[in-house]
Design an enzyme around this catalytic site. Structure first.
Site, PDB file in Angstrom:
ATOM      1  N   ARG A   1       0.841  -1.202   0.000  1.00 22.32           N
ATOM      2  CA  ARG A   1       0.000   0.000   0.000  1.00 22.32           C
ATOM      3  C   ARG A   1       0.879   1.256   0.000  1.00 22.32           C
ATOM      4  NH1 ARG A   1      -4.743   0.223   4.220  1.00 22.32           N
ATOM      5  NH2 ARG A   1      -5.362   1.932   2.834  1.00 22.32           N
TER       6      ARG A   1
ATOM      7  N   CYS B   1      -1.182   5.786   9.231  1.00 16.49           N
ATOM      8  CA  CYS B   1      -1.529   4.486   8.641  1.00 16.49           C
ATOM      9  C   CYS B   1      -2.627   4.738   7.625  1.00 16.49           C
ATOM     10  CB  CYS B   1      -1.961   3.505   9.737  1.00 16.49           C
ATOM     11  SG  CYS B   1      -3.408   4.061  10.674  1.00 16.49           S
TER      12      CYS B   1
END
Length: 286
Positions: free
Chosen positions: A183, A241
């Site tokens: 990611r 995050c």
């Protein structure tokens, strides 16, 4: 064990005694949540630490606003205080949080309560698995509701990194991206509108801070890991995050290692919803 982590045996003894020898009366929170299964109540009802109160992360530990605020913006402190009192928390209590996911979700409660001024919040190291592996009993159904608490909360007890400060922070300090490497690199993005990472951020998947048993690595090992990523003694380390949940887990690891974490609560879900902000892809330059 530390003022951040508690073992299953230590928690069991504190529950039996009614308080921690080095803390206050004990309150236990069950924070089960997964990205693919956000409602953890069925698992909680099937078996939890006796007396633990269920925490709905999406509703108790987050607000719901515009996409530009991110997927898990911080709740108003008045709302958090209301649910904290519902959980029976008084000023001076020792709060222990856990989940069944290596503390990846319960760390949100640890960080948010600490940020709101609850001085003594600890994680059950190894999460629920540590409790059951120790042969300790669980109870099913809803725990008995405690008497309402009287805790007084106020945000600001920990440093944060608001959206408008992120780019400048990344230019001059270490900003860690706690998501999975794919990611970070922008190879996949299952939920947020743009793939990639904040320019200047360094990839540091938070799952690497724990072992296969879900227990955090010892402080020396964590210190070596973050030092290798560029953390220097005494400096604040920024962390984000996907939506501000596992960033809290990284904050736990940084705290154990002796660094001062500065969480970006909106995280990638907020940054990527601002098209005027730049996005980087690929691995960080060496």
């Amino acid at each position: 064990m530390s003022d951040v982590l508690v073992t299953a045996t230590e928690l069991h003894d504190a529950l039996a005694a009614g308080r921690f020898a080095d803390g206050g009366p004990v309150r236990v929170l069950d924070v089960r949540w997964r990205l693919d299964r956000p409602d953890g109540r069925p698992e909680y009802l099937a078996g939890h630490i006796p007396g633990a109160q269920y925490v709905d992360l999406d509703h108790d530990l987050a607000a719901h606003g515009e996409p530009t605020e991110g997927r898990h913006p911080l709740p108003p402190v008045e709302a958090l205080q209301e649910v904290a009192r519902r959980w029976g928390i008084d000023d001076g209590d020792t709060v222990v949080v856990y989940d069944d996911l290596k503390n990846l979700s319960s760390a949100r409660a640890w960080w948010l309560l600490r940020y709101a001024g609850v001085a003594d919040v600890r994680l059950l190291d190894g999460s629920l698995r540590a409790w059951t592996d120790a042969g300790l009993e669980v109870e099913s159904g809803d725990a008995v509701a405690p008497a309402p608490g009287s805790a007084t909360l106020a945000y600001g007890a920990l440093p944060v990194l608001p959206l408008e400060d992120v780019a400048g922070f990344a230019d001059g300090a270490l900003l860690l991206d706690a998501r999975a490497g794919e990611r970070y690199r922008g190879e996949v993005e299952p939920i947020d509108p743009r793939a990639g990472h904040v320019p200047g951020a360094v990839s540091a998947p938070t799952t690497e801070n724990v072992g296969a048993d879900g227990r955090f690595h010892v402080p020396e090992a964590l210190r070596e890991r973050f030092a290798a990523l560029g953390a220097t003694p005494g400096a604040e380390v920024g962390v984000y995050c996907g939506s501000g949940v596992t960033a809290a887990h990284q904050a736990v690891a940084l705290t154990l290692a002796g660094f001062t974490p500065r969480v970006f609560p909106g995280s990638w879900s907020q940054w990527s919803n601002h098209p005027e902000l730049p996005v980087a892809t690929g691995p960080e330059p060496r």
